[in-house]
Design a protein around this motif. Sequence first.
Motif: not given
Length: 537
Positions: A441-461
């Motif tokens: 949950d922490i990894l996904f919240s930081l890195l992969y959700t649409s509003d993640a602050p560190w969404n490194e590839s700008h992945y949005k789903s």
Amino acid sequence: MSHDKVTDWTGRDDQMVENAIRRGATRRELLQLLMASGIGLAAGGTIIGRATKAFADTPKSGGSITAAGWSASTADTLDPAKASLSTDYVRCCAFYNRLTFLDDGGELKMELAESIETTDAKTWKVTLRPDVIFHDGKTLTTDDVIYSMNRHKDESVGSKAAAMAKQMETFRKIDDRVMEIELSAANADLPIILSLHHFMIIADGTTDFSTANGTGAFKCEVFEPGVRSLGVKNENYWKDQLPYLDSFEFIAISDEPARINALLSGDIALAAAINPRSMRRLETVDGVELSVSTSGNYTDLNVRLDMDPGDKAGFVEGMKYLMNREVIKRSVLRDLAVIANDQPVSPNDKYYNKDLVAREYDPERAKSLFEKAGVFGQSIPIVTSDAANSAIDMATVVQQAGQEIGMPFDVQRVPSDGYWSNYWLKAPIHFGNINPRPTPDILFSLLYTSDAPWNESHYKSEKFDKLMVEARGSLDEAKRKSIYDEMQVMISNEAGTIIPVWMSNVDALSSKLKGMKANPLGGMMGYAFAEHVWLDD
């Protein structure tokens, strides 16, 4: 003489020798002491060895050290909400405390919280420890906790943990020691989330972070962003006997050979994040020890999906097949790594999807995908830096693989200073370095959700976002595992983050520095080493 008496007699001799060691006795004097008691040379050597180890393993108070990390910039901060680098985490761990923390075995412990309780995983009762004092003499109360937590929800603060804090809907003060946290939806992971470095507790009303006013083991005496910090022992620390050091200085030396030379010359006692290729040199040096931990740290190649060439269908998949994971594991990291499958949940985690197989190295398939994307033969820039562990070596592996199929990659090596603010999250193709986090949950919240602050590839789903909320609120472990398995597959197949291996972290330290242990939150004891280590003179 009975066996029990022999055991007791030997124990007395161990203590006698240990006391003599404390008085400064030489090995020759210790042997003479034991032989005078009727103990032979061989047995005496064994007793001396045991006593010497016991003496070294006993924490000692006093002394000062300088430790060196690998990355720093003028954006270094003492604001826990904005912390993003290991440099920030080390200082926050020294000057502040959290409500909870994860010990070296990965077990959740209470810290500033005396207890955290719930009956439904939605409403949580937090009771604080009594008589905890801030560095300025103020007593810790629930007002401080509520202020600290609310800052993460204030957009003007720019908290790196805003996405996780958003679920903490309301905070209710019961009295100075008791409060409630009401979540927008059930989340059984809340106590673990509160152990993250960002959720350090600051004093109510704090807005000035030119220094630190916390409840931690050290008081901040000097803070020069991008240069150094100096912490001195908090004599009123609420944890008995801690810290052992009188003071510690923390700096950054971005150049790894220079960091190693500083350790060998005695200028520093700890050199963090040593490249595996340097280990052979250090393993033969007297007075130097290596601390190795594998807890889910990784360096990834990020392809932004909203920029050229990442927005071309097939390009990211081609890059994943061009990543020679075995070469990175064996040659770059000297086997101090585990092959990864392009998603961030490590094999150490109970939610790891073991059925998700890593892509094989397949340059011909990569070539076909580059042709499909319409980019084959074009020179593609890759930004890399020493700021991300082993990123330069990984970029070279990709470049060489590209050359073999006629796909040129322009590896652009940039300085460590400013890398995280100028290139990470911004360049079309660049490297990142992610520290371990204790839950999916922490990894996904930081890195992969649409509003993640560190969404490194700008992945949005939207589907991914909904699945995360569903998993977060489920107390059915089998259901949660199934959802997390699906989310890992989505990341591996859809996101632009290429994670080739999970890396072992290697810190090099003076053999006089004792007490270092592995921690699931990362190297340098989860960045909290300063509170726990001691010097053995």
